[in-house]
Design a protein around this motif. Structure first.
Motif, mmCIF file in Angstrom:
data_model
loop_
_atom_site.group_PDB
_atom_site.id
_atom_site.type_symbol
_atom_site.label_atom_id
_atom_site.label_comp_id
_atom_site.label_asym_id
_atom_site.label_seq_id
_atom_site.Cartn_x
_atom_site.Cartn_y
_atom_site.Cartn_z
ATOM 1 N N UNK A 74 38.979 43.774 70.239
ATOM 2 C CA UNK A 74 37.570 44.343 68.806
ATOM 3 C C UNK A 74 38.234 43.641 68.018
ATOM 4 N N UNK A 75 37.359 43.086 66.795
ATOM 5 C CA UNK A 75 37.172 42.420 65.619
ATOM 6 C C UNK A 75 36.475 41.466 65.150
ATOM 7 N N UNK A 76 35.742 41.096 66.652
ATOM 8 C CA UNK A 76 34.869 40.282 66.414
ATOM 9 C C UNK A 76 35.722 38.801 65.341
ATOM 10 N N UNK A 77 34.268 38.695 64.669
ATOM 11 C CA UNK A 77 34.367 37.262 64.218
ATOM 12 C C UNK A 77 36.082 36.878 63.637
ATOM 13 N N UNK A 78 36.725 37.808 63.282
ATOM 14 C CA UNK A 78 38.085 38.061 62.505
ATOM 15 C C UNK A 78 39.152 37.597 63.564
ATOM 16 N N UNK A 79 39.285 38.327 65.003
ATOM 17 C CA UNK A 79 39.856 38.471 65.975
ATOM 18 C C UNK A 79 39.635 36.301 66.152
ATOM 19 N N UNK A 99 32.688 41.910 54.179
ATOM 20 C CA UNK A 99 30.414 42.598 52.840
ATOM 21 C C UNK A 99 29.576 43.157 53.977
ATOM 22 N N UNK A 100 29.300 41.977 54.760
ATOM 23 C CA UNK A 100 27.576 42.120 55.593
ATOM 24 C C UNK A 100 27.916 43.803 56.707
ATOM 25 N N UNK A 101 29.075 44.501 57.486
ATOM 26 C CA UNK A 101 29.444 45.274 57.352
ATOM 27 C C UNK A 101 29.896 46.235 56.877
ATOM 28 N N UNK A 102 30.111 46.091 55.489
ATOM 29 C CA UNK A 102 30.366 47.448 54.887
ATOM 30 C C UNK A 102 29.311 47.762 53.893
ATOM 31 N N UNK A 103 27.825 46.691 53.631
ATOM 32 C CA UNK A 103 26.721 47.088 53.478
ATOM 33 C C UNK A 103 25.980 47.254 54.091
ATOM 34 N N UNK A 303 30.653 49.802 64.110
ATOM 35 C CA UNK A 303 31.227 48.515 63.980
ATOM 36 C C UNK A 303 32.401 48.159 62.752
ATOM 37 N N UNK A 304 32.102 48.663 61.504
ATOM 38 C CA UNK A 304 32.803 48.567 60.652
ATOM 39 C C UNK A 304 34.426 48.998 61.000
ATOM 40 N N UNK A 305 34.720 49.910 61.027
ATOM 41 C CA UNK A 305 35.690 50.877 61.550
ATOM 42 C C UNK A 305 35.684 50.301 62.012
ATOM 43 N N UNK A 306 35.317 49.136 63.405
ATOM 44 C CA UNK A 306 36.347 48.908 64.502
ATOM 45 C C UNK A 306 36.830 47.212 63.722
ATOM 46 N N UNK A 307 36.496 47.260 63.193
ATOM 47 C CA UNK A 307 36.383 45.796 62.437
ATOM 48 C C UNK A 307 38.228 46.331 61.660
ATOM 49 N N UNK A 308 37.535 47.501 60.459
ATOM 50 C CA UNK A 308 39.224 47.995 59.429
ATOM 51 C C UNK A 308 39.815 48.180 60.619
ATOM 52 N N UNK A 338 35.061 53.805 55.246
ATOM 53 C CA UNK A 338 33.694 53.574 55.214
ATOM 54 C C UNK A 338 32.416 53.788 53.877
ATOM 55 N N UNK A 339 32.916 55.259 54.874
ATOM 56 C CA UNK A 339 31.542 55.943 54.413
ATOM 57 C C UNK A 339 32.234 56.535 52.723
ATOM 58 N N UNK A 340 33.692 56.546 52.257
ATOM 59 C CA UNK A 340 34.014 55.827 50.566
ATOM 60 C C UNK A 340 32.822 55.246 50.163
ATOM 61 N N UNK A 341 33.537 54.102 50.860
ATOM 62 C CA UNK A 341 32.546 52.785 50.476
ATOM 63 C C UNK A 341 30.542 52.797 50.106
#
Length: 471
Positions: A74-79, A99-103, A303-308, A338-341
């Motif tokens: 897990x981590x995608x481009x970050x990893x 930015x893209x995952x949160x939005x 997806x974004x929760x997995x990156x976080x 993510x939901x709060x954001x």
């Protein structure tokens, strides 16, 4: 508690499930997410913008596939960038990618509100937006298996809508209701290639499905084999549908895009449906679109929760983000974050969110292309065998083309987008400074060196290598 009894991400997805996840994330009716915005930018040449976007994304999808084979976690481009260029570059790439995952979930929640409000004007759009946000949070907490089952239903409904839309659209145009030629939507028009490139840059958000697939590497049954295939398949299937649907829409409805108000541009999908199918078909479109947007928002939040989760696990973001639910094995703290954001979707504009998603996506895509070159052609410790012509082509020339194309689209975004993106990047640098004690310590990163295949083994054999059970 023993290490084996610790909660972990569950390996439940095969090639079909992974591909469906990617296509659902993109959702075949996502054409109508930015339908009015991109048509306005390109003066009605949305299909041409999609062709440019698809070509660019296929090169980048291949790069994602190559990196997944090397780092199936897990981590995608970050990893990928972290392992290729170091912790600092990896974190900044992951930070911009956020930015893209949160939005992405946010834009889907916004569109659910916008489109349902056209059918139920007495109920404010924000009510529908908030309801969708809460329901998606529940699905995310319950786990990936439930999300996978919902994806199949969503895709089936979307395909039905797309087929009906295309039949009605071409019937409408061939019946003499439009004077547009079949080829015109694929030309550059008066705005030239610059306008089409600007439109294609916005459309980068439509292709985040293949990036999303890579975040499920720790939930795939055969990550090194199935994830690369699913990435390319999702890009090809989604891209084909995007081109066909946008083409049908262009043939059926071409207003004076410059004269439309912001509200009319945001809900342009409803207008084109009503123009070719009447109120009944419009109601069906809204219903299916809402379901599709729900599915895209759901997979986006997964997806974004997995990156976080990955960043929390590495120590670059607060450690609680890596906490998994003991029963469902899902990153519960990250999902709630993510939901709060996403609550900011109640007051942001649709075009602002769309531009920011594309900014983060294209930045991540560019870095993944560079990561392939660094990892496969110039591996750490040097190569043990000479480069082959095939390796130079697939891991050198192809990702370099992908990098050039993504940078071209990235620089085509509006200046205001760069301002917000730059501020976001500065915040990332500040986080690095805090974590490293003023840049005195190295940026934390995961170590994948032990028990991993070498670059040459992956490059030449393409075998399925076992993962280190400690990860």
């Amino acid at each position: 508690m023993s290490e084996s009894s610790q909660p972990h991400l569950k390996r439940a997805l095969g090639l079909t499930g992974l591909t469906l996840f990617g296509v659902t994330y993109m959702t075949v009716i996502t054409v109508f997410t930015t339908y009015g915005i991109v048509n306005q930018v390109t003066d009605g040449h949305l299909p041409a913008a999609y062709v440019v976007a698809v070509v660019t994304m296929l090169f980048t999808a291949a790069s994602y596939g190559a990196m997944v084979r090397r780092y199936p976690v897990a981590g995608s481009a970050y990893t990928y960038t972290q392992q290729s260029f170091g912790g600092a570059v990896g974190f900044l790439t992951g930070w911009v990618m956020l930015l893209d995952y949160l939005f992405i979930p946010m834009i889907n929640f916004m569109l659910i509100g916008i489109y349902l409000n056209t059918q139920f004007p007495a109920i404010p759009a924000w009510v529908f937006t908030l309801a969708a946000l809460l329901i998606v949070l529940v699905f995310n907490v319950l786990g990936i298996t439930l999300v996978n089952k919902a994806n199949m239903v969503i895709i089936a409904l979307s395909v039905v809508l797309v087929i009906l839309f295309m039949v009605l659209a071409f019937k409408h145009s061939l019946g003499g209701n439009t004077e547009i030629s079949l080829i015109e939507p694929f030309t550059f028009g008066e705005g030239g290639i610059g306008a089409v490139a600007s439109g294609a840059a916005i459309l980068a958000l439509s292709f985040l499905g293949f990036d999303a697939v890579s975040t499920l590497s720790e939930e795939a049954k055969r990550p090194r084999k199935d994830i690369p295939r699913a990435i390319v398949l999702a890009t090809m299937v989604g891209g084909l549908f995007f081109i066909l649907v946008s083409w049908a829409g262009a043939m059926a409805y071409q207003p004076d895009w410059e004269s439309l108000t912001a509200g009319e541009v945001d809900a342009a999908g409803v207008t084109v449906m009503n123009n070719i199918g009447g109120e009944a078909f419009t109601a069906f479109f809204v219903a299916v679109y809402v379901v599709g947007a729900f599915g895209s928002g759901m997979t986006g939040q997964v997806s974004v929760s997995r990156i976080l989760y990955a960043m929390g696990r590495d120590g670059m973001l607060p450690k609680p983000l890596s906490r998994l639910h003991h029963r469902f094995g899902t990153p519960i703290v990250a999902a709630v974050t993510v939901s709060v954001f996403a609550l900011s979707s109640l007051f942001l504009s649709l075009d602002t969110v769309a531009f920011m998603i594309s900014f983060g996506a294209l930045a991540a895509f560019a870095m993944v292309n560079l990561s392939v070159i660094r990892t496969y052609l110039f591996p750490k410790g040097g190569r043990t065998q000479p480069l082959t012509a095939r390796a130079i082509l697939t891991h050198g020339v192809a990702p370099l083309i992908g990098f050039g194309l993504t940078i071209w689209l990235w620089t085509s975004l509006e200046p205001g987008t760069w301002l917000v993106g730059g501020i976001w990047l500065v915040v990332g640098v500040i986080i690095i400074a805090i974590v490293t004690g003023g840049f005195k310590r190295p940026v934390p990163k995961m170590d994948f060196s032990e028990n991993d295949p070498t670059t040459e083994q992956i490059d030449q054999l393409g075998e399925e290598y076992p993962l280190d059970p400690r990860r």
